[in-house]
Scaffold this active site. Structure first.
Site, PDB file in Angstrom:
ATOM      1  N   LEU A 140      49.657  34.291  37.234  1.00  0.00           N
ATOM      2  CA  LEU A 140      48.908  34.428  37.567  1.00  0.00           C
ATOM      3  C   LEU A 140      48.280  35.198  38.803  1.00  0.00           C
ATOM      4  O   LEU A 140      49.082  35.463  40.073  1.00  0.00           O
ATOM      5  CB  LEU A 140      48.570  32.788  38.018  1.00  0.00           C
ATOM      6  CG  LEU A 140      49.145  31.937  36.398  1.00  0.00           C
ATOM      7  CD1 LEU A 140      49.344  30.499  37.190  1.00  0.00           C
ATOM      8  CD2 LEU A 140      47.940  32.316  35.526  1.00  0.00           C
ATOM      9  N   ASP A 141      47.052  35.301  39.348  1.00  0.00           N
ATOM     10  CA  ASP A 141      46.572  35.705  40.215  1.00  0.00           C
ATOM     11  C   ASP A 141      47.240  34.952  41.215  1.00  0.00           C
ATOM     12  O   ASP A 141      47.389  33.876  41.191  1.00  0.00           O
ATOM     13  CB  ASP A 141      44.518  35.872  40.368  1.00  0.00           C
ATOM     14  CG  ASP A 141      44.555  37.356  39.469  1.00  0.00           C
ATOM     15  OD1 ASP A 141      45.404  37.822  38.953  1.00  0.00           O
ATOM     16  OD2 ASP A 141      43.287  37.439  38.472  1.00  0.00           O
ATOM     17  N   LYS A 142      47.180  35.236  42.616  1.00  0.00           N
ATOM     18  CA  LYS A 142      47.488  35.157  44.027  1.00  0.00           C
ATOM     19  C   LYS A 142      46.999  33.773  43.790  1.00  0.00           C
ATOM     20  O   LYS A 142      47.230  32.420  43.988  1.00  0.00           O
ATOM     21  CB  LYS A 142      47.584  35.928  44.506  1.00  0.00           C
ATOM     22  CG  LYS A 142      47.673  34.937  46.094  1.00  0.00           C
ATOM     23  CD  LYS A 142      47.171  36.004  47.860  1.00  0.00           C
ATOM     24  CE  LYS A 142      47.230  34.834  48.546  1.00  0.00           C
ATOM     25  NZ  LYS A 142      46.747  36.023  50.720  1.00  0.00           N
ATOM     26  N   THR A 144      44.940  32.406  41.809  1.00  0.00           N
ATOM     27  CA  THR A 144      44.896  31.178  40.433  1.00  0.00           C
ATOM     28  C   THR A 144      45.307  30.240  40.530  1.00  0.00           C
ATOM     29  O   THR A 144      46.848  30.661  40.337  1.00  0.00           O
ATOM     30  CB  THR A 144      44.504  31.859  39.369  1.00  0.00           C
ATOM     31  OG1 THR A 144      43.285  32.764  39.097  1.00  0.00           O
ATOM     32  CG2 THR A 144      44.357  31.392  37.864  1.00  0.00           C
ATOM     33  N   ARG A 246      37.924  36.566  35.140  1.00  0.00           N
ATOM     34  CA  ARG A 246      37.349  37.023  35.997  1.00  0.00           C
ATOM     35  C   ARG A 246      36.063  38.127  35.171  1.00  0.00           C
ATOM     36  O   ARG A 246      35.161  38.412  35.472  1.00  0.00           O
ATOM     37  CB  ARG A 246      37.790  37.277  37.001  1.00  0.00           C
ATOM     38  CG  ARG A 246      38.856  36.470  37.876  1.00  0.00           C
ATOM     39  CD  ARG A 246      39.301  36.352  38.346  1.00  0.00           C
ATOM     40  NE  ARG A 246      38.858  36.909  39.569  1.00  0.00           N
ATOM     41  CZ  ARG A 246      39.855  37.860  41.032  1.00  0.00           C
ATOM     42  NH1 ARG A 246      41.229  38.083  41.262  1.00  0.00           N
ATOM     43  NH2 ARG A 246      39.198  38.153  41.943  1.00  0.00           N
TER      44      ARG A 246
END
Length: 325
Positions: A140-142, A144, A246
Site C-alpha cells: 500500500l502507498d505510504k 494509504t 489514483r
C-alpha cells in the site's frame, strides 16, 4: 528446508523452462526465490551448475537445488505499534495506518512495516528470499491506510503471491478500497480500463498511456454516496498497478481528495467546501484512500478468510463533514 534437495523430471513431462520445472519439483519454494537461487549458482542440471532460468529441461533431467540457511535481514527489528486483524503461524493481516511505509527504501531505512514485523514476529519468520524477513505479498502507498497481508514463511508467500497475481479473476482474492473523489462519477457504476506507465514528464508519477504501451490496468468502481462537491466511491482492482486507483480516477476527471500528486488541478475546489469540511480535509493531509476489504484463501488450509476495516477517524470525519455540507 536448508540443504540440498533433488528431483527428477518425470517421463510424462514436457520440455519447459528451468524455473518452471523447479517450481513444479519444489512447490514449497516460491518461484522468485528459485530464480534467485539459479542466479546465485545454487542450481545444478544433471550435475552441472546452471545460471539461466530460461534454459529448457526435459524428461529424465536431474535437478539439484541448494537452499542456503537464511541469513539475517538488513532491516533491523523495531518495536512499533501494529493493529493486527489476524495472525497465525503462516501469515499476519495488518490494518496499516496512513504514513507507515511498507518496505525500507532510500529515505525510509527505518520505521517501516517490515521493521515492525521483524520486531513483532521475531524467530517465527522463515527465510523468504534467503533472509529472515516478512514476505511482502502486496503493498500500500505510504499515505494509504487499510488492510495488508504478510507471509511468515516461504510456502505461505508462494500461495498468497499466486492469488494476488490472479487478482480475483478466477480465484478467491477480494480487494476493495474506499476513496473520496472530487465530483460525481458517471455512470455511478462502471469500469475504467486504461494502460499505465511511468510518466515521461515526471518519473515520480504514473500516467495513462495509449495503445499497447505500459501495463494493462482495470479498476471497477461504484459510487456509495454523493455529496455537494465529492463522492464516496468503492473501487475493486482487477489488476494491481502502482497508484492505479489514483491515476484511473484522475483520468476520469475525478481525482482523490487530498491527492497532492494527481489532484493538484482541483485544489481550488476545496474553497467550495464548508469550513468544517475544509478543516477535515486539511487534517486528513493525504489522499483519501483506504483499503477497506481483503479476502483470500489461507495458503495452507484453504479456508477463506475475509477482513473489513472501518475508515480511520480522520477520513471518517471528512465523510461526515461532506455529508453535512
Amino acid at each position: 528446508m536448508e540443504g540440498e534437495r533433488q528431483a527428477v523430471i518425470g517421463p510424462e513431462a514436457e520440455r519447459v523452462r528451468l524455473d518452471r520445472a523447479l517450481a513444479i519439483a519444489f512447490p514449497d519454494v516460491s518461484r522468485a526465490r528459485l530464480q534467485d537461487l539459479v542466479k546465485a549458482g545454487h542450481v545444478r542440471r544433471d550435475g552441472v551448475t546452471v545460471l539461466d532460468s530460461a534454459v529448457k529441461v526435459g524428461p529424465g533431467t536431474v535437478l539439484a537445488v541448494v537452499l542456503p540457511e537464511a541469513v539475517s535481514a538488513e532491516p533491523q527489528a523495531e518495536s512499533l505499534d501494529l493493529v493486527i486483524a489476524y495472525e497465525d503461524d503462516d501469515l499476519v493481516v495488518i490494518d496499516k495506518p496512513a504514513g507507515l511505509v511498507v518496505h525500507p527504501a532510500p529515505g525510509h531505512a527505518a520505521g517501516t512495516l517490515v521493521n515492525a514485523l521483524i520486531g513483532h514476529c521475531g524467530a517465527s519468520l522463515s527465510g523468504i528470499g534467503g533472509v529472515r524477513r516478512p514476505g511482502i505479498v502486496h503493498r500500500l502507498d505510504k499515505d494509504t491506510s487499510g488492510l495488508i497481508v504478510v507471509a511468515k514463511n516461504d510456502a505461505a508467500h508462494k500461495g498468497l503471491t499466486a492469488q494476488f497475481a490472479d487478482h480475483g479473476r478466477s480465484g478467491p482474492l477480494e480487494r476493495a478500497y474506499l476513496a473520496l473523489v472530487w465530483g460525481l462519477p458517471e455512470p455511478r457504476v462502471g469500469t475504467i480500463e486504461a494502460n499505465l506507465d511511468r510518466s515521461r514528464k515526471n518519473r515520480e508519477k504514473i500516467a495513462v498511456v495509449r495503445g499497447d504501451e505500459g501495463r494493462h490496468a482495470v479498476t471497477h468502481y461504484a459510487v456509495e454516496a454523493a455529496y455537494a462537491e465529492a463522492a464516496l466511491v468503492r473501487c475493486r482492482l482487477e489488476t494491481g498497478r502502482t497508484h492505479q486507483i489514483r491515476v484511473h480516477m484522475t483520468h476520469r476527471g475525478h481525482p482523490l481528495l487530498g491527492d497532492a500528486i494527481y489532484g493538484g488541478a482541483f485544489i481550488t475546489k476545496a474553497a467550495r467546501l464548508s469550513e468544517t469540511a475544509q478543516g477535515a480535509l486539511h487534517t486528513l493531509g493525504r489522499q483519501a484512500l483506504h483499503a477497506a476489504l481483503l479476502g483470500f484463501a489461507h495458503p495452507r488450509t484453504g479456508e477463506h478468510l475475509r477482513f473489513e476495516s472501518q475508515l480511520p477517524p480522520e477520513m471518517a470525519n471528512l465523510v461526515t463533514a461532506l455529508a453535512k455540507s
